[in-house]
Design a protein around this motif. Structure first.
Motif, short mmCIF file in Angstrom:
data_model
loop_
_atom_site.label_atom_id
_atom_site.label_comp_id
_atom_site.label_asym_id
_atom_site.label_seq_id
_atom_site.Cartn_x
_atom_site.Cartn_y
_atom_site.Cartn_z
N ASP A 114 0.83 -1.20 0.00
CA ASP A 114 0.00 0.00 0.00
C ASP A 114 0.87 1.26 0.00
O ASP A 114 1.90 1.33 0.69
N GLY A 115 0.42 2.25 -0.76
CA GLY A 115 1.10 3.53 -0.74
C GLY A 115 2.36 3.56 -1.59
O GLY A 115 2.67 2.61 -2.31
N PRO A 116 3.09 4.66 -1.50
CA PRO A 116 4.30 4.81 -2.32
C PRO A 116 5.40 3.84 -1.93
O PRO A 116 5.51 3.44 -0.77
N VAL A 117 6.20 3.47 -2.92
CA VAL A 117 7.28 2.50 -2.74
C VAL A 117 8.59 3.13 -3.17
O VAL A 117 8.67 3.82 -4.20
N ALA A 118 9.64 2.89 -2.40
CA ALA A 118 11.00 3.27 -2.76
C ALA A 118 11.79 1.99 -3.00
O ALA A 118 11.73 1.06 -2.20
N LEU A 119 12.51 1.91 -4.11
CA LEU A 119 13.24 0.71 -4.47
C LEU A 119 14.75 0.91 -4.31
O LEU A 119 15.30 1.90 -4.79
N VAL A 177 8.15 5.78 -6.21
CA VAL A 177 8.47 7.22 -6.16
C VAL A 177 9.96 7.50 -6.03
O VAL A 177 10.37 8.67 -6.09
N TRP A 178 10.77 6.45 -5.86
CA TRP A 178 12.22 6.65 -5.65
C TRP A 178 12.92 5.36 -6.03
O TRP A 178 12.42 4.27 -5.75
N ARG A 179 14.08 5.49 -6.66
CA ARG A 179 14.84 4.31 -7.08
C ARG A 179 16.33 4.58 -6.90
O ARG A 179 16.82 5.67 -7.21
N ARG A 180 17.03 3.55 -6.46
CA ARG A 180 18.48 3.65 -6.35
C ARG A 180 19.06 2.24 -6.43
O ARG A 180 18.44 1.28 -5.99
N GLY A 181 20.24 2.13 -7.01
CA GLY A 181 20.92 0.84 -7.08
C GLY A 181 22.28 0.91 -6.43
O GLY A 181 22.83 1.99 -6.19
N ILE A 182 22.84 -0.26 -6.13
CA ILE A 182 24.20 -0.38 -5.62
C ILE A 182 24.90 -1.46 -6.43
O ILE A 182 24.33 -2.54 -6.65
N LEU A 238 25.15 0.00 2.00
CA LEU A 238 23.70 -0.21 2.00
C LEU A 238 22.97 0.79 2.90
O LEU A 238 22.00 1.44 2.48
N THR A 239 23.41 0.91 4.13
CA THR A 239 22.68 1.76 5.08
C THR A 239 22.67 3.21 4.63
O THR A 239 21.61 3.87 4.63
N ASP A 240 23.80 3.73 4.22
CA ASP A 240 23.85 5.12 3.76
C ASP A 240 23.01 5.32 2.50
O ASP A 240 22.34 6.36 2.35
N ALA A 241 23.04 4.35 1.60
CA ALA A 241 22.25 4.47 0.37
C ALA A 241 20.76 4.47 0.67
O ALA A 241 19.97 5.10 -0.04
N ALA A 242 20.35 3.78 1.75
CA ALA A 242 18.94 3.68 2.10
C ALA A 242 18.42 4.92 2.80
O ALA A 242 17.21 5.19 2.77
N ARG A 243 19.28 5.67 3.44
CA ARG A 243 18.83 6.81 4.26
C ARG A 243 18.11 7.88 3.44
O ARG A 243 17.27 8.62 3.98
N ASP A 244 18.41 7.99 2.16
CA ASP A 244 17.83 9.05 1.34
C ASP A 244 16.43 8.71 0.83
O ASP A 244 15.78 9.56 0.21
N ALA A 245 15.97 7.47 1.05
CA ALA A 245 14.64 7.11 0.58
C ALA A 245 13.59 7.97 1.26
O ALA A 245 13.71 8.30 2.45
N PRO A 246 12.55 8.38 0.55
CA PRO A 246 11.51 9.23 1.16
C PRO A 246 10.89 8.56 2.39
O PRO A 246 10.57 7.37 2.36
N SER A 247 10.73 9.32 3.43
CA SER A 247 10.23 8.76 4.69
C SER A 247 8.80 8.27 4.58
O SER A 247 8.38 7.38 5.33
N GLU A 248 8.02 8.84 3.65
CA GLU A 248 6.62 8.44 3.52
C GLU A 248 6.45 7.17 2.69
O GLU A 248 5.34 6.62 2.59
N ALA A 249 7.53 6.66 2.09
CA ALA A 249 7.46 5.47 1.23
C ALA A 249 7.93 4.23 1.97
O ALA A 249 8.76 4.31 2.88
N THR A 250 7.40 3.09 1.57
CA THR A 250 7.92 1.81 2.05
C THR A 250 9.18 1.49 1.25
O THR A 250 9.13 1.41 0.02
N LEU A 251 10.30 1.34 1.94
CA LEU A 251 11.55 1.03 1.26
C LEU A 251 11.63 -0.48 1.03
O LEU A 251 11.54 -1.26 1.98
N VAL A 252 11.80 -0.88 -0.23
CA VAL A 252 11.97 -2.28 -0.58
C VAL A 252 13.41 -2.50 -1.02
O VAL A 252 13.85 -1.96 -2.04
#
Length: 339
Positions: A114-119, A177-182, A238-252
């Motif tokens: 449900d709701g916005p997703v950050a990948l 709503v947000w995407r990032r790779g490593i 990983l942790t630093d890359a994840a911190r920028d994900a929007p707080s309102e989105a579920t980070l996957v």
């Protein structure tokens, strides 16, 4: 080189041929089992660093060097004659197979959030799997075909996946709503040479011919988007890359066929890192994994005793097995885990 190392290499190639290539790439099955039975070929491969010994890498390097797609009886002689050229290619290339069709097996989970997703994808290569909402997908179900298209409309190509339960087919695309790779060595989807190498990594055979067209279609979409891919070790960034994900989105946090390149201690560290990521960054995190059986013992312990996972990943959500996913995204099976 020890006899044990020769036996290990032969076993790796025999397993690749009989368990992974069997029934899907007859030529690669023949090459792999041919090498396993050829002491001279085994010795050449065993002398390489472990990273360069991978069947996918050796076979792709041979194709890049111009070999013909012929049976091992002829191809083995070609490989021996061109071994130095093949090794030189393995030293500058890697098996960053980037299969967009795997998105078809990610969508059943992503579409139900449900709701916005950050990948955030670990081992993202060119980022082709960061855009599951941008590709059309044709699902074959027990009752017929169902198609899911992006919100913007159908693409000129379509991913293809057979499911064993119509309920797995997404009713909508996820709101990403947000995407990032490593990745240790990110690939630029706008680089023709890089895309050509990815295409060379696609196995030969009728089951795989459509994969090249899908790869090139997905690469064109990603090249226009230019995703952010962080260069680095997933265990370190990983942790630093994840911190920028929007707080309102579920980070996957998701990955496919990545952990097999880590040793047991590194896999344990990664699992612990993802497991504690939500607390570390203060938001909801879902861990979506497509990896082979045998990757993590706590997941293996949850698998049905009679489960045959040949040519399939075990898909897990937060370390709980939910499905079998084809290694190239062609099948998605939930019934083995039905309760």
């Amino acid at each position: 080189m020890s006899e044990h190392e020769h036996e290990r290499v032969a076993a790796v190639y025999d397993d690749f041929g009989r368990r992974w290539a069997h029934g899907t790439s007859p030529l690669f099955e023949d090459w792999a089992t041919g090498i396993a039975a050829d002491p001279a070929a085994v010795a050449r491969i065993a002398a390489l660093p472990r990273r360069l010994q991978q069947p996918n890498l050796v076979f792709a390097a041979a194709r890049w060097a111009g070999c013909d797609l012929v049976p091992y009886a002829s191809w083995g002689s070609w490989l021996a004659a061109h071994w130095d050229a093949v090794v030189a290619i393995t030293e500058t290339r890697s098996t960053q197979t980037n299969e967009p069709n795997r998105c078809a097996t990610l969508l059943p989970v992503l579409s139900r959030i449900d709701g916005p997703v950050a990948l955030l994808e670990t081992g993202t290569a060119a980022g082709l799997c960061l855009y599951p909402d941008r590709y059309s997908v044709d699902y074959s179900t027990p009752s017929g075909r169902l198609r899911v298209d992006p919100v913007a409309g159908p693409t000129t190509f379509a991913l293809a996946c057979t499911v064993d339960d119509e309920a797995s087919v997404p009713e909508r695309m996820p709101e990403i709503v947000w995407r990032r790779g490593i990745d240790l060595d990110p690939i630029d989807a706008a680089d023709p040479d890089a895309v050509a190498w990815l295409a060379t990594l696609v196995w030969p055979g009728p089951d795989h011919d459509a994969r090249v067209a899908r790869l090139r279609g997905a690469a064109a979409i990603v090249a226009a988007e230019r995703p952010e891919i962080v260069r680095g070790d997933i265990l370190e960034v990983l942790t630093d890359a994840a911190r920028d994900a929007p707080s309102e989105a579920t980070l996957v946090v998701f990955h496919s066929a990545v952990l097999l390149y880590l040793d047991a201690a590194q896999r344990r560290r990664f699992a612990d890192l993802v497991g504690g990521l939500g607390a570390a960054i203060g938001r909801r995190v879902v861990w979506l994994s497509n990896e082979v059986a045998g990757t993590l013992p706590e997941i293996d312990a949850r698998l049905p005793a009679s489960l045959d996972s040949s040519q399939r990943f075990v898909q897990t959500v937060d370390a709980v097995p939910v499905a079998l996913a084809g290694q190239h995204g062609a099948v998605y099976e939930t019934r083995p885990f039905a309760r």
